[in-house]
Design a protein around this motif. Structure first.
Motif, PDB file in Angstrom:
ATOM      1  N   TYR A 128      -3.334   9.067   4.449  1.00  0.00           N
ATOM      2  CA  TYR A 128      -2.390   9.759   5.323  1.00  0.00           C
ATOM      3  C   TYR A 128      -1.136  10.189   4.568  1.00  0.00           C
ATOM      4  O   TYR A 128      -0.570  11.241   4.836  1.00  0.00           O
ATOM      5  CB  TYR A 128      -2.025   8.820   6.476  1.00  0.00           C
ATOM      6  N   LEU A 129      -0.697   9.374   3.626  1.00  0.00           N
ATOM      7  CA  LEU A 129       0.556   9.660   2.937  1.00  0.00           C
ATOM      8  C   LEU A 129       0.396  10.602   1.757  1.00  0.00           C
ATOM      9  O   LEU A 129       1.370  11.119   1.236  1.00  0.00           O
ATOM     10  CB  LEU A 129       1.197   8.351   2.447  1.00  0.00           C
ATOM     11  N   ALA A 162       0.821  -1.212   0.000  1.00  0.00           N
ATOM     12  CA  ALA A 162       0.000   0.000   0.000  1.00  0.00           C
ATOM     13  C   ALA A 162       0.858   1.267   0.000  1.00  0.00           C
ATOM     14  O   ALA A 162       0.577   2.213  -0.737  1.00  0.00           O
ATOM     15  CB  ALA A 162      -0.917  -0.013   1.223  1.00  0.00           C
ATOM     16  N   VAL A 163       1.903   1.266   0.807  1.00  0.00           N
ATOM     17  CA  VAL A 163       2.731   2.463   0.908  1.00  0.00           C
ATOM     18  C   VAL A 163       3.404   2.762  -0.427  1.00  0.00           C
ATOM     19  O   VAL A 163       3.376   3.887  -0.932  1.00  0.00           O
ATOM     20  CB  VAL A 163       3.791   2.282   2.011  1.00  0.00           C
ATOM     21  N   PHE A 201      -6.234   3.839   5.550  1.00  0.00           N
ATOM     22  CA  PHE A 201      -5.499   4.850   6.312  1.00  0.00           C
ATOM     23  C   PHE A 201      -4.258   5.331   5.562  1.00  0.00           C
ATOM     24  O   PHE A 201      -4.176   6.494   5.177  1.00  0.00           O
ATOM     25  CB  PHE A 201      -5.107   4.288   7.682  1.00  0.00           C
ATOM     26  N   ALA A 202      -3.312   4.430   5.339  1.00  0.00           N
ATOM     27  CA  ALA A 202      -2.033   4.835   4.749  1.00  0.00           C
ATOM     28  C   ALA A 202      -2.229   5.540   3.416  1.00  0.00           C
ATOM     29  O   ALA A 202      -1.571   6.529   3.118  1.00  0.00           O
ATOM     30  CB  ALA A 202      -1.127   3.619   4.572  1.00  0.00           C
ATOM     31  N   LYS A 219     -11.510   1.221   6.455  1.00  0.00           N
ATOM     32  CA  LYS A 219     -10.393   1.473   7.344  1.00  0.00           C
ATOM     33  C   LYS A 219      -9.201   2.084   6.627  1.00  0.00           C
ATOM     34  O   LYS A 219      -8.155   2.240   7.235  1.00  0.00           O
ATOM     35  CB  LYS A 219      -9.933   0.160   7.981  1.00  0.00           C
ATOM     36  N   ILE A 253     -14.962  -3.847   4.596  1.00  0.00           N
ATOM     37  CA  ILE A 253     -14.203  -3.632   5.815  1.00  0.00           C
ATOM     38  C   ILE A 253     -12.844  -3.005   5.517  1.00  0.00           C
ATOM     39  O   ILE A 253     -12.409  -2.074   6.180  1.00  0.00           O
ATOM     40  CB  ILE A 253     -14.063  -4.962   6.561  1.00  0.00           C
ATOM     41  N   TRP A 278      -8.660  10.966  11.051  1.00  0.00           N
ATOM     42  CA  TRP A 278      -9.086  11.944  12.063  1.00  0.00           C
ATOM     43  C   TRP A 278      -8.723  11.434  13.459  1.00  0.00           C
ATOM     44  O   TRP A 278      -8.135  12.161  14.266  1.00  0.00           O
ATOM     45  CB  TRP A 278     -10.596  12.183  11.934  1.00  0.00           C
ATOM     46  N   SER A 279      -9.071  10.192  13.727  1.00  0.00           N
ATOM     47  CA  SER A 279      -8.759   9.613  15.028  1.00  0.00           C
ATOM     48  C   SER A 279      -7.258   9.660  15.285  1.00  0.00           C
ATOM     49  O   SER A 279      -6.808  10.015  16.368  1.00  0.00           O
ATOM     50  CB  SER A 279      -9.258   8.171  15.079  1.00  0.00           C
ATOM     51  N   TYR A 280      -6.488   9.334  14.268  1.00  0.00           N
ATOM     52  CA  TYR A 280      -5.039   9.277  14.467  1.00  0.00           C
ATOM     53  C   TYR A 280      -4.446  10.651  14.723  1.00  0.00           C
ATOM     54  O   TYR A 280      -3.655  10.822  15.640  1.00  0.00           O
ATOM     55  CB  TYR A 280      -4.361   8.626  13.257  1.00  0.00           C
ATOM     56  N   SER A 324      -2.458  14.205   5.789  1.00  0.00           N
ATOM     57  CA  SER A 324      -2.216  13.944   7.201  1.00  0.00           C
ATOM     58  C   SER A 324      -2.734  15.066   8.082  1.00  0.00           C
ATOM     59  O   SER A 324      -2.278  15.240   9.199  1.00  0.00           O
ATOM     60  CB  SER A 324      -0.735  13.701   7.449  1.00  0.00           C
ATOM     61  N   GLY A 325      -3.674  15.847   7.596  1.00  0.00           N
ATOM     62  CA  GLY A 325      -4.291  16.833   8.474  1.00  0.00           C
ATOM     63  C   GLY A 325      -4.368  18.242   7.917  1.00  0.00           C
ATOM     64  O   GLY A 325      -5.234  18.999   8.304  1.00  0.00           O
TER      65      GLY A 325
END
Lengths: 434, 276, 326
Positions: free
Chosen positions: C266-267, C148-149, C262-263, C260, C256, C284-286, C272-273
């Protein structure tokens, strides 16, 4: 007007620039009493846009081993994401013994109980009179010193002298001239980015807020009040983002750039002018020797002349509570922040030392690059709010989000500044306790 | 009639070509850029403009990817092995024995698969911290075990159930003990299932990102490939040549592994997951 | 090692469950042994699952009721604040305007595209000669194998605003004058994420569905063709009902996984925000937990994500248990 943004830090610098400061602690030999054979001191040092410092730390390590018998293990941590890294390490008690902490973070980490106080050691070593005041202040939490001032840095505009010469341009001295100059570059040298406006670099946005007479956040009684949504701040932010959205001096990619991306592109020769730190010319020349002699620097011009203040940033060296041998940790801090190594670090990296006595020498430098940055520092240095909460604002990327939303057209300047100000107030007044 | 089948074949050939282009393009682009000395200076073309191995050299020496690969290999090896053993034992229990709470346990195994790992970052971080295993590969292996186990148990259950009981009984008649029967009858027959499950555990261990990022924190010498790449990208965001070289290096082992187990994998999926 | 070398034991499930413990026990000692054996076999797995999944799951809920920050973690003191964190989560307007739409909307789009595309690929592969099936199968494996990364960085590189291939090509073709930053607009941002997810996720669907397709009796399909049923009708009347269990599995698992993600977010630049428009529940949670030290608040978001997924799981379990009795 000046007083409003001229931080205590700068007042100190000005004062010391006038006074003849006798060199205080100078020599290299530190706590000779420390014998720590077989031990290892783990240290985190930040890296990002500053010159590669591995060679420097190799020689620090040798000296350190010679003095204390202990080994030095330096880990280089990217500025981007470093705050999260620290916070996670604090939560997990996996912090290093000593770390370079950004001056806006030190109070926050101290607040969480992760840092060891060092005030007594500083006094013992007779250094307390020689600390640069602004840095010492931001390293103080609850009346106790937690961060040893290591270096200060300031951002100004760097530009390509060869391009300016080729096009017959002179460096801008006010905002209108900046637009004029960039327009010429845009039409005559379309291969260059005249003035990148990165969307993920808050420190490059504040000068325009201050330059227009606005504030980031001011303390009123017990409360902090963000000034980002004021008319003046909006004017500055509008000018800054207009450079990209209206005038097209930036690129589409810059909307998601960090400060490191600006530097990378400057190094690759794609940028004509950019706001950049006093420590970056050394980095650029190390990576792109072809740019030697083609770099110039000017203070960030004020709206109608003068200087737009920029953030007087800097770093502390902090000792963490997880350090088993605090004397050894302090020996390292002292070795780094005084004498030979502090001077060498400053001259090689383009940072300004955290000791008054050393800072004085640097400011008197003849190097035209250093001179411009020194002028910015002395006449146009400002500080972001000094409170543990501002680190949380930075981690939340409040200002970055604001700039990015404007650049990408998601929000107008008015909308973006209003929501950023609200968010800043909420975090800084502890409605959301970090 | 012949004309029709010809045009049908042409359409099919075109579809296959398109599919191959879509599936392979990112991998091709990654590999091609990684050999291109000009990859970072823009002006891309579909073929490398100036062939070079310098990107790889840089990534393996300065970039530290040798270490990251080793760390990931260690984590993957232990995750795959331990989860394989533990899952097989559990699968035998639920497939071969009738006991109280059997259905309950099956439902639990099924349900915990669905728990979002992101939701567990905070408590697992605290837990691994209490075990003093932050910044260590052991902590990571333990966490990955938990993630790969439910799926592995579920899949192996199907395989074990598929082994005819008569074979087991024959072994008993020959006087074999349960352990002996397990080793010489059951184990060889469920080996394909173990291969399929090991693929999934391997992917978890090799690709997982959020826990590696959180649990390894500042211990760069223990970084796995995923998090090593993130760090490398942080420093070299605009040097696409080296970034792609690093990406290639960490992708190749997985690709080789996947293509090798291709056949077993599809059987495993059907037997395990589908029979569910 | 070719597909179909071993018969997938598809119909084994219909067999009656073997009676307990292999052979009938002869003595009482053996009886207790036989009783204990399944538990002994299960013990390692149960201990791991309980310690690393169930207990943390309970803890994330406990954390969500606290003001759990850095100071609390360091000192070990607790400060319960009831449902305040939840009140804040649900009171946050961005939950309703940004985060939930991003999370749920994206999952729906991604699952639908992944399953449809994967099924089409499987149908195509089923109609190919064994040689080409192996070739395409290997290509599909290559797509699956990309971590994934890595995959995320490759897509970022392809869509990079200044040097990326897409912008360069569009400009070269004269379709675009100025470079476009694909990452700032939430729609194009998630478009790229979807491309990334589909590319990474369809192989699982394709391979699983293909294996199911190969198990569909040929005679039935031929008979239907004789009766004049077209390919689409054949698919929905014969193939689909036969491999329906396969579909329920791939749909649920894809749902599912895509909830979920994420990566892959986020990347991405701004993911990442800093770009608030692209947050999803996981990110958001992270960022609230590990960026703002608000672990309690982050835990509340995590609980919300878990509850959403457990609802889906409940549906999954019910479907499966209806299909065949375990």
């Amino acid at each position: 007007m000046h007083k409003r943004y001229l931080s205590a830090a700068m007042a100190a610098v000005v004062a010391l620039a006038l006074s003849a400061c006798g060199g205080a602690a100078g020599g290299g030999s530190t706590g000779g009493a420390t014998d720590a054979k077989g031990q290892t001191l783990n240290v985190w040092i930040m890296k990002g846009t500053n010159p590669d410092s591995e060679a420097f730390f190799d020689s620090v390590g040798q000296e350190f081993t010679k003095e204390t018998g202990a080994k030095l293990n330096v880990e280089y941590v990217q500025w981007a994401g470093a705050h999260d890294r620290f916070v996670t390490a604090i939560a997990g008690s996996t912090t290093p013994d000593v770390a370079e902490t950004g001056n806006t973070w030190t109070a926050e980490f101290a607040d969480s109980g992760a840092l060891a106080p060092i005030g007594d050691k500083v006094k013992e070593a007779g250094l307390d009179g020689d600390l640069v005041k602004g840095l010492a202040e931001s390293g103080t939490y609850d009346g106790e010193l937690y961060g040893m001032p290591w270096y200060a840095g300031v951002r100004s505009i760097i530009y390509r002298t060869d391009v300016f010469k080729e096009l017959g341009l002179t460096p801008p001295t006010n905002w209108q001239e900046l637009v004029n100059v960039a327009t010429v570059i845009k039409t005559k040298r379309p291969d260059l980015i005249p003035f990148p406006v990165p969307g993920d670099a808050e420190m490059l946005a504040y000068p325009w807020v201050w330059g227009a007479g606005g504030d980031v956040s001011v303390q009123k009684g017990d409360n902090w009040e963000s000034g980002l949504a004021s008319d003046k701040a909006r004017e500055g932010i509008r000018f800054y983002t207009d450079l990209a959205t209206k005038h097209g001096f930036s690129t589409a990619g810059a909307t998601t750039w960090k400060e490191t991306d600006v530097l990378d592109n400057f190094t690759q020769g794609k940028v004509a002018m950019a706001i950049s730190g006093s420590w970056t010319p050394a980095t650029i020349l190390a990576k792109a020797p072809a740019l030697k002699g083609k770099l110039g620097a000017i203070p960030i011009p004020g709206k109608d002349g003068g200087i737009s203040p920029s953030v007087l940033g800097g770093s502390h060296l902090s000792v963490f509570n997880t350090a088993k041998n605090k004397d050894l940790a302090w020996a390292f801090v002292k070795l780094m922040s005084t004498g030979k190594f502090a001077r060498e670090w400053a001259s090689k990296s383009g940072y300004f030392p955290g000791q008054k006595s050393l800072l004085d020498d640097t400011i008197k430098s003849d190097d035209p690059l250093v001179k411009s940055f020194a002028k910015q520092m002395v006449d146009g240095g400002a500080s972001v709010p000094v409170t543990p909460k501002f680190g949380a604002v930075q981690a939340k990327k409040t200002t970055n989000s604001m700039i990015q939303a404007i650049l990408s057209g998601q929000k107008t300047v008015d909308e973006a500044t209003s929501s950023a100000a609200a968010e800043m107030d909420a975090i800084m007044n502890g409605k959301k306790t970090p | 009639m012949r004309h029709r089948s010809l045009s049908r074949r042409l359409v099919k050939a075109a579809l296959v070509a398109l599919l191959l282009a879509f599936t392979l393009f990112p991998a091709y682009w990654m590999i091609s850029s990684s050999f291109d000395a000009q990859a970072s200076s823009g002006g891309q073309s579909l073929l490398p403009q100036e062939f070079t191995l310098a990107n790889y050299q840089y990534v393996l020496t300065e970039g530290g990817f040798g270490t990251f690969l080793r760390n990931s290999a260690v984590v993957a090896f232990f995750t795959v092995t331990i989860s394989g053993i533990v899952a097989l034992l559990a699968a035998v229990a639920v497939a071969r024995f009738r006991f109280k709470f059997r259905t309950g346990i099956l439902i639990m195994v099924l349900t915990v698969q669905m728990v979002p790992l992101e939701a567990l970052v905070i408590p697992l971080f605290v837990q691994v911290r209490d075990l003093q295993l932050l910044n260590s590969l052991v902590g990571l292996v333990i966490v990955y075990l938990a993630f790969s186990l439910p799926f592995a148990i579920w899949m192996l259950r199907g395989f074990v159930a598929a082994v005819p009981v008569e074979l087991e009984e024959a072994a008993y008649i020959d006087g074999a003990s349960w352990g002996r029967m397990f080793r010489s009858v059951l184990l060889p027959l469920v080996a394909p299932g173990l291969v399929a499950t090991s693929v999934f555990s391997f992917i978890v261990a090799w690709n997982e990102f959020i826990f590696a990022m959180t649990l390894l924190g500042g211990a760069a010498e223990n970084y796995t490939v995923a998090i090593g790449l993130k760090q490398f990208f942080g420093v070299h965001a605009n040097d696409w040549g080296p970034v792609m070289a690093a990406s290639t290096i960490i992708t190749i082992p997985v690709m080789v592994f996947f293509v090798l187990v291709q056949g077993k994998l599809s059987n495993g999926l059907v037997a395990g997951a589908v029979k569910g | 090692m070719t597909v179909g070398l071993k018969q997938p034991p598809v119909d084994e499930g219909r067999k009656p469950q073997p009676s307990a413990g292999g052979r009938p026990p002869k003595r009482r000692r053996l009886l207790t042994m036989a009783k204990a054996r399944p538990w002994l076999l299960l013990a390692p797995a149960l201990i791991l699952l309980a310690g690393l999944l169930l207990w943390p799951l309970a803890r994330v809920f406990i954390f969500s009721l606290q003001d759990y920050g850095l100071r609390q973690i360091v000192s070990g003191k607790t400060k319960f604040i009831g449902l305040d964190n939840y009140a804040e989560v649900f009171g946050d307007s961005s939950l309703w305007t940004v985060v939930l739409p991003n999370t749920i909307g994206f999952a729906i789009v991604a699952v639908a595209s992944t399953v449809i595309f994967g099924t089409l690929v499987a149908l195509l592969m089923a109609s190919l000669s064994p040689l080409w099936r192996t070739v395409v199968g290997s290509a599909v494996m290559v797509a699956w194998a990309m971590p994934a990364v890595t995959g995320t960085y490759v897509w970022i590189w392809i869509f990079d605003a200044d040097q990326g291939l897409v912008n360069a090509t569009l400009k070269g073709l004269g379709l675009m004058d100025e470079s476009f930053n694909w990452f700032t607009n939430p729609v194009t941002f998630y478009g790229i994420v979807a491309l990334n997810i589909v590319h990474h996720g369809f192989p699982f669907v394709a391979i699983t569905v293909l294996a199911g397709l190969l198990g569909v009796p040929k005679e039935m399909l031929e008979a239907a063709e004789m009766d004049g049923a077209g390919p689409i009708r054949r698919f929905f009347q014969i193939t689909y009902p036969t491999i329906k269990p396969v579909f329920s599995v791939v749909v649920i698992l894809s749902t599912i996984w895509d909830f979920k993600v994420f990566a892959q977010i986020y990347l991405m630049p701004g993911g990442s925000g800093s770009n608030r428009e692209v947050l999803n529940l996981g990110v958001w949670s992270y960022v609230e937990s590990f960026g703002q030290n608000r672990y309690g608040f982050g835990a509340a978001i995590a609980v919300l994500l878990t509850v959403l997924l457990l609802i889906i799981t409940a549906i999954y379990v019910r479907t499966l248990f209806k299909e065949e009795k375990v």
